[in-house]
Motif scaffolding. Structure first.
Motif, PDB file in Angstrom:
ATOM      1  N   GLY A 157     -12.401  -0.246  11.886  1.00  0.00           N
ATOM      2  CA  GLY A 157     -11.329  -0.901  11.151  1.00  0.00           C
ATOM      3  C   GLY A 157     -12.220  -0.906   9.738  1.00  0.00           C
ATOM      4  N   ALA A 158     -11.963  -0.420   8.948  1.00  0.00           N
ATOM      5  CA  ALA A 158     -12.720  -0.409   7.282  1.00  0.00           C
ATOM      6  C   ALA A 158     -11.940  -0.766   6.312  1.00  0.00           C
ATOM      7  N   ASP A 159     -12.077  -2.205   5.617  1.00  0.00           N
ATOM      8  CA  ASP A 159     -11.521  -2.233   4.550  1.00  0.00           C
ATOM      9  C   ASP A 159     -12.720  -2.582   3.548  1.00  0.00           C
ATOM     10  N   GLN A 187       5.120 -13.514   3.350  1.00  0.00           N
ATOM     11  CA  GLN A 187       6.191 -14.349   2.620  1.00  0.00           C
ATOM     12  C   GLN A 187       6.292 -13.152   1.363  1.00  0.00           C
ATOM     13  N   ARG A 188       6.101 -12.007   1.434  1.00  0.00           N
ATOM     14  CA  ARG A 188       6.744 -10.767   0.111  1.00  0.00           C
ATOM     15  C   ARG A 188       7.976 -10.859   0.190  1.00  0.00           C
ATOM     16  N   GLU A 189       8.361 -10.999  -0.635  1.00  0.00           N
ATOM     17  CA  GLU A 189       9.974 -10.319  -0.832  1.00  0.00           C
ATOM     18  C   GLU A 189      10.387 -11.505  -0.087  1.00  0.00           C
ATOM     19  N   ALA A 206      -3.925   2.957   6.153  1.00  0.00           N
ATOM     20  CA  ALA A 206      -2.918   2.436   5.876  1.00  0.00           C
ATOM     21  C   ALA A 206      -3.312   1.601   5.097  1.00  0.00           C
ATOM     22  N   VAL A 207      -3.601   1.755   3.839  1.00  0.00           N
ATOM     23  CA  VAL A 207      -3.651   0.749   2.676  1.00  0.00           C
ATOM     24  C   VAL A 207      -2.523   0.448   1.964  1.00  0.00           C
ATOM     25  N   GLY A 208      -2.625  -0.555   1.232  1.00  0.00           N
ATOM     26  CA  GLY A 208      -1.243  -0.753   0.399  1.00  0.00           C
ATOM     27  C   GLY A 208      -0.013  -0.034  -0.680  1.00  0.00           C
ATOM     28  N   THR A 209       0.994   0.411  -0.517  1.00  0.00           N
ATOM     29  CA  THR A 209       1.379   1.183  -1.678  1.00  0.00           C
ATOM     30  C   THR A 209       2.529   0.362  -1.867  1.00  0.00           C
ATOM     31  N   PRO A 210       2.255  -0.582  -2.668  1.00  0.00           N
ATOM     32  CA  PRO A 210       3.702  -1.771  -3.587  1.00  0.00           C
ATOM     33  C   PRO A 210       3.940  -1.162  -4.232  1.00  0.00           C
ATOM     34  N   GLY A 229      -4.760  -4.612   6.996  1.00  0.00           N
ATOM     35  CA  GLY A 229      -4.061  -5.166   7.176  1.00  0.00           C
ATOM     36  C   GLY A 229      -3.157  -5.353   8.013  1.00  0.00           C
ATOM     37  N   TYR A 230      -1.400  -5.240   8.165  1.00  0.00           N
ATOM     38  CA  TYR A 230      -0.832  -5.884   9.250  1.00  0.00           C
ATOM     39  C   TYR A 230      -0.789  -4.365   9.766  1.00  0.00           C
ATOM     40  N   VAL A 231      -0.893  -3.037   9.066  1.00  0.00           N
ATOM     41  CA  VAL A 231      -0.734  -2.305  10.019  1.00  0.00           C
ATOM     42  C   VAL A 231      -1.434  -1.898  10.367  1.00  0.00           C
ATOM     43  N   GLY A 232      -2.609  -1.523   9.551  1.00  0.00           N
ATOM     44  CA  GLY A 232      -4.436  -0.822  10.179  1.00  0.00           C
ATOM     45  C   GLY A 232      -4.722  -2.131  10.653  1.00  0.00           C
ATOM     46  N   GLY A 250      11.082  -8.542   2.905  1.00  0.00           N
ATOM     47  CA  GLY A 250       9.390  -8.051   3.581  1.00  0.00           C
ATOM     48  C   GLY A 250       9.021  -6.821   2.927  1.00  0.00           C
ATOM     49  N   SER A 251       8.014  -6.879   3.026  1.00  0.00           N
ATOM     50  CA  SER A 251       6.998  -5.648   1.823  1.00  0.00           C
ATOM     51  C   SER A 251       7.189  -4.707   2.095  1.00  0.00           C
ATOM     52  N   CYS A 252       8.157  -4.354   3.054  1.00  0.00           N
ATOM     53  CA  CYS A 252       9.172  -2.355   3.145  1.00  0.00           C
ATOM     54  C   CYS A 252      10.057  -2.048   2.810  1.00  0.00           C
ATOM     55  N   PHE A 253      11.419  -3.143   3.096  1.00  0.00           N
ATOM     56  CA  PHE A 253      12.525  -2.056   2.140  1.00  0.00           C
ATOM     57  C   PHE A 253      12.662  -1.985   1.310  1.00  0.00           C
ATOM     58  N   PRO A 254      12.821  -3.853   0.061  1.00  0.00           N
ATOM     59  CA  PRO A 254      12.818  -3.876  -0.938  1.00  0.00           C
ATOM     60  C   PRO A 254      11.723  -2.636  -1.854  1.00  0.00           C
ATOM     61  N   LYS A 255      10.920  -2.463  -1.300  1.00  0.00           N
ATOM     62  CA  LYS A 255       9.782  -2.061  -2.013  1.00  0.00           C
ATOM     63  C   LYS A 255       9.866   0.009  -1.915  1.00  0.00           C
ATOM     64  N   ASP A 256      10.744  -0.056  -0.273  1.00  0.00           N
ATOM     65  CA  ASP A 256      11.051   1.703   0.142  1.00  0.00           C
ATOM     66  C   ASP A 256      12.246   2.324  -0.689  1.00  0.00           C
ATOM     67  N   VAL A 295     -10.100   3.747  11.077  1.00  0.00           N
ATOM     68  CA  VAL A 295      -9.339   3.479   9.958  1.00  0.00           C
ATOM     69  C   VAL A 295      -8.685   2.193   9.256  1.00  0.00           C
ATOM     70  N   ILE A 296      -8.344   3.016   7.601  1.00  0.00           N
ATOM     71  CA  ILE A 296      -9.000   2.603   6.494  1.00  0.00           C
ATOM     72  C   ILE A 296      -7.302   1.410   6.080  1.00  0.00           C
ATOM     73  N   GLY A 297      -8.538   0.256   5.782  1.00  0.00           N
ATOM     74  CA  GLY A 297      -7.064  -0.982   5.359  1.00  0.00           C
ATOM     75  C   GLY A 297      -6.786  -1.539   6.148  1.00  0.00           C
TER      76      GLY A 297
HETATM   77  N1  LIG Z   1       3.725  -4.469   6.461  1.00  0.00           N
HETATM   78  C1  LIG Z   1       4.628  -3.753   7.746  1.00  0.00           C
HETATM   79  O1  LIG Z   1       5.464  -3.580   8.273  1.00  0.00           O
HETATM   80  C2  LIG Z   1       4.700  -1.633   7.248  1.00  0.00           C
HETATM   81  C3  LIG Z   1       5.004  -1.116   8.508  1.00  0.00           C
HETATM   82  C4  LIG Z   1       5.389   0.486   8.026  1.00  0.00           C
HETATM   83  C5  LIG Z   1       4.610   0.953   7.057  1.00  0.00           C
HETATM   84  N2  LIG Z   1       3.799  -0.075   6.549  1.00  0.00           N
HETATM   85  C6  LIG Z   1       2.909   0.569   5.272  1.00  0.00           C
HETATM   86  O2  LIG Z   1       2.027   0.526   5.418  1.00  0.00           O
HETATM   87  C7  LIG Z   1       0.997   0.610   4.584  1.00  0.00           C
HETATM   88  C8  LIG Z   1      -0.159  -1.225   4.822  1.00  0.00           C
HETATM   89  O3  LIG Z   1       0.784  -1.829   4.706  1.00  0.00           O
HETATM   90  P1  LIG Z   1       0.424  -3.107   5.206  1.00  0.00           P
HETATM   91  O4  LIG Z   1       1.936  -4.237   5.489  1.00  0.00           O
HETATM   92  O5  LIG Z   1      -0.276  -3.308   6.358  1.00  0.00           O
HETATM   93  O6  LIG Z   1      -0.811  -3.706   4.337  1.00  0.00           O
HETATM   94  P2  LIG Z   1      -1.484  -4.800   3.666  1.00  0.00           P
HETATM   95  O7  LIG Z   1      -1.473  -5.403   2.469  1.00  0.00           O
HETATM   96  O8  LIG Z   1      -1.748  -6.049   4.776  1.00  0.00           O
HETATM   97  O9  LIG Z   1      -2.982  -4.235   4.448  1.00  0.00           O
HETATM   98  C9  LIG Z   1      -3.806  -3.038   3.198  1.00  0.00           C
HETATM   99  C10 LIG Z   1      -4.746  -3.611   3.512  1.00  0.00           C
HETATM  100  O10 LIG Z   1      -6.065  -1.967   2.618  1.00  0.00           O
HETATM  101  C11 LIG Z   1      -7.119  -2.857   1.664  1.00  0.00           C
HETATM  102  N3  LIG Z   1      -7.440  -2.079   1.238  1.00  0.00           N
HETATM  103  C12 LIG Z   1      -6.680  -1.204   0.120  1.00  0.00           C
HETATM  104  N4  LIG Z   1      -8.123  -0.668  -0.705  1.00  0.00           N
HETATM  105  C13 LIG Z   1      -8.649  -0.131  -0.301  1.00  0.00           C
HETATM  106  C14 LIG Z   1      -9.528   0.967  -0.111  1.00  0.00           C
HETATM  107  N5  LIG Z   1      -9.436   1.286  -1.080  1.00  0.00           N
HETATM  108  N6  LIG Z   1     -10.425   0.602   0.803  1.00  0.00           N
HETATM  109  C15 LIG Z   1      -9.907   0.455   2.178  1.00  0.00           C
HETATM  110  N7  LIG Z   1      -9.657  -0.701   2.584  1.00  0.00           N
HETATM  111  C16 LIG Z   1      -8.488  -0.931   0.876  1.00  0.00           C
HETATM  112  C17 LIG Z   1      -6.784  -3.807   1.659  1.00  0.00           C
HETATM  113  O11 LIG Z   1      -7.513  -5.368   1.309  1.00  0.00           O
HETATM  114  C18 LIG Z   1      -5.468  -4.581   2.369  1.00  0.00           C
HETATM  115  O12 LIG Z   1      -6.741  -5.342   3.590  1.00  0.00           O
HETATM  116  C19 LIG Z   1       1.764   0.206   3.262  1.00  0.00           C
HETATM  117  O13 LIG Z   1       1.755   1.132   2.904  1.00  0.00           O
HETATM  118  C20 LIG Z   1       3.413   0.029   4.188  1.00  0.00           C
HETATM  119  O14 LIG Z   1       4.146   0.142   3.406  1.00  0.00           O
HETATM  120  C21 LIG Z   1       3.843  -1.873   6.287  1.00  0.00           C
END
Ligand SMILES: NC(=O)c1ccc[n+]([C@@H]2O[C@H](COP(=O)([O-])OP(=O)(O)OC[C@H]3O[C@@H](n4cnc5c(N)ncnc54)[C@H](O)[C@@H]3O)[C@@H](O)[C@H]2O)c1
Ligand SMILES: O=c1ccn([C@@H]2O[C@H](COP(=O)(O)OP(=O)(O)O[C@H]3O[C@H](CO)[C@@H](O)[C@H](O)[C@H]3O)[C@@H](O)[C@H]2O)c(=O)[nH]1
Length: 438
Positions: free
Chosen positions: A28-30, A328-330, A83-87, A9-12, A258-264, A5-7
């Motif tokens: 889990g790779a980050d 605390q995002r958004e 599962a990396v961010g897409t802000p 964060g919350y999802v990864g 949150g990190s989703c509704f506003p940005k999506d 799982v690359i990334g």
């Molecule tokens: N947070 C949620 O509740 C949620 C729910 C559904 C979907 N999503 C979507 O899932 C995605 C991830 O969201 P999140 O909240 O988990 O993000 P996050 O910001 O919590 O985590 C993203 C992780 O990706 C890592 N990362 C960045 N570049 C990298 C790279 N090149 N290689 C490896 N790791 C890398 C970052 O260091 C970070 O730890 C977004 O597209 C988001 O819209 C989020």
């Protein structure tokens, strides 16, 4: 199955821990080495109920490891979940720089056949782009397939949602890869939607936009209720009893964050703009949401102007965008604090996930006082503003709490309290659309 799982964060991290629980071997790779170090030690770098136990259990069982050596982690597995961010960028489009960087890392390290799955929320066309991009960069085109598998978990319920998904959307053009991903999730027993890339991508955006629409809709109705003496809680209940509508996501308040509704919602509007589709509803979802803090703050200012001419001291109850998360995002609470700051002497903040100013967006602002108890938060307050429905705020005894306040005014931004109980405590209760009770 072997999964990276690359990334993380919350999802990864949630996905990695749940897949390990299901018996897969997961890395889990980050790129964030500090995060990887913590995770490897079984320490969750964010708040998500139930996830820390699951993380520790799987690390101990040896089914889950973490690594900052992303190339090695890619080579070690057959399935790569991205599962990396897409802000949001400033223009509202999704910033795909993290995904592009992952694409380059995969291209540089791919050693045998991989199913590459985009779990991140990405604009329509992104899976096709990834497939084409890797097709140009990787000498042997048969070394990979790309699958869209959007994520629907909610923060605060991430473990439950991942173990009990309403649906699993698998989009792609390779039947073999689709079969592999079906196998990955087969124990979850969820409804499957097998489709193409674009359909999968749009299912994700449409889901979030629809939920955000319900919130903005009820917030507009709450404003009508407010001016007419109707009660928005009874309205939401009465409306939601129609199973075609449903009771969920009809809680009015200071708006969604949150990190989703506003940005999506923004990203979907941008995509539509780009392809020449005029969006009316989507734009209004956003503008109603943007207006909600002001709607509430106008009530607060009216009330405060009657009792003081001095700069205000305001207590903020809750800073995260919703309870059970440290995210605390958004957060609408942050918008409220930013709007209040110019008129305030002090803003006293209480949130179970925040211990000091450094964990707020205002680490160097001396007007911001982070507190640890409700008493400390309310001391000398001209008003308290409830922004997040943390459990601990439900049980406040306002008869006692009122004694700490200079002016007993409570703005309930989430309809948490029963107006009559607050008023009986001698507090001016402000809310939106709570009938003749406010
Ligand atoms: N947070 C949620 O509740 C949620 C729910 C559904 C979907 N999503 C979507 O899932 C995605 C991830 O969201 P999140 O909240 O988990 O993000 P996050 O910001 O919590 O985590 C993203 C992780 O990706 C890592 N990362 C960045 N570049 C990298 C790279 N090149 N290689 C490896 N790791 C890398 C970052 O260091 C970070 O730890 C977004 O597209 C988001 O819209 C989020
Ligand atoms: O009736 C409601 C419900 C929610 N909210 C607010 O809406 C925001 C989002 O809440 P919620 O959806 O519970 O949180 P998220 O964790 O952001 O989850 C959403 O965004 C995720 C990321 O895409 C999706 O995976 C989830 O399905 C989707 O619910 C929060 O500020 C809530 O306070 C309301 O104002 N009224």
């Amino acid at each position: 199955m072997k999964v990276t799982v690359i990334g993380s964060g919350y999802v990864g991290t949630t996905t990695a821990a749940v897949l390990a629980t299901l018996g897969h071997h997961v890395i889990g790779a980050d790129v964030d080495s500090a995060k990887v170090k913590k995770l490897s030690a079984g320490i969750l770098p964010f708040v998500e109920p139930g996830l820390d136990e699951m993380l520790k259990d799987n690390i101990l069982r040896g089914t889950l490891t973490f690594s900052d050596q992303v190339e090695e982690a890619i080579q070690a597995s057959d399935i790569l979940l991205i599962a990396v961010g897409t802000p949001s960028l400033d223009n509202g489009t999704a910033d795909l720089k993290y995904l592009r960087s992952v694409a380059d890392t995969i291209a540089a390290s791919i050693n045998d056949y991989k199913v590459i799955v985009i779990k991140s929320t990405v604009p329509i066309g992104t899976n096709r782009w990834l497939s084409d991009y890797l097709g140009e960069k990787v000498a042997d085109r048969t070394l990979f397939d790309v699958i869209s598998n959007p994520e629907f978990l909610r923060e605060g319920h991430a473990v439950y949602d991942t173990l009990n998904p309403d649906r699993t959307v698998i989009g792609g053009n390779s039947q073999d890869a689709i079969t592999i991903i079906k196998k990955l999730y087969h124990q979850l027993n969820s409804k499957l939607v097998i489709c193409d890339w674009e359909t999968a991508e749009l299912i994700k955006y449409a889901s979030n936009a629809y939920l955000a629409a319900k919130i903005s809709f009820i917030n507009e109705i709450a404003q009508i209720a407010d001016k007419t003496g109707a009660d928005i809680l009874q309205i939401a209940y009465g409306v939601g009893l129609d199973p075609r509508i449903g009771t969920e996501f009809l809680q009015s308040g200071i708006g969604y964050g949150g990190s989703c509704f506003p940005k999506d919602v923004k990203a979907l509007i941008s995509t539509a703009d780009l392809i020449g589709v005029e969006t009316h509803i989507l734009k209004e979802i956003e503008s109603v949401n943007e207006s909600m803090p002001n709607v509430y703050l106008a009530k607060l200012a009216d009330s405060l102007d009657k009792v003081t001419n001095e700069p205000w001291t305001i207590s903020i109850l809750g800073l995260t965008f919703k309870p059970e998360t440290d995210d605390q995002r958004e957060s609408p609470a942050i918008k409220i604090v930013n709007k209040l700051l110019p008129a305030c002497k002090e803003i006293r903040i209480l949130d179970p996930t925040i211990q000091s100013n450094t964990k707020t967006p205002w680490p160097n602002d001396s007007k911001i006082i982070v507190c640890q108890t409700i008493e400390e938060t309310l001391v000398g307050a001209d008003a308290a503003v409830l922004c997040t429905t943390w459990d601990t705020f439900t049980s406040i005894d306002w008869n006692e709490a009122k004694a700490y306040m200079k002016n007993p005014i409570l703005l309930d931004g989430r309809n948490l309290y029963e107006p009559n109980i607050i008023k009986a405590a001698g507090i001016t209760y402000l809310a939106l659309g709570r009938g003749n009770q406010t």
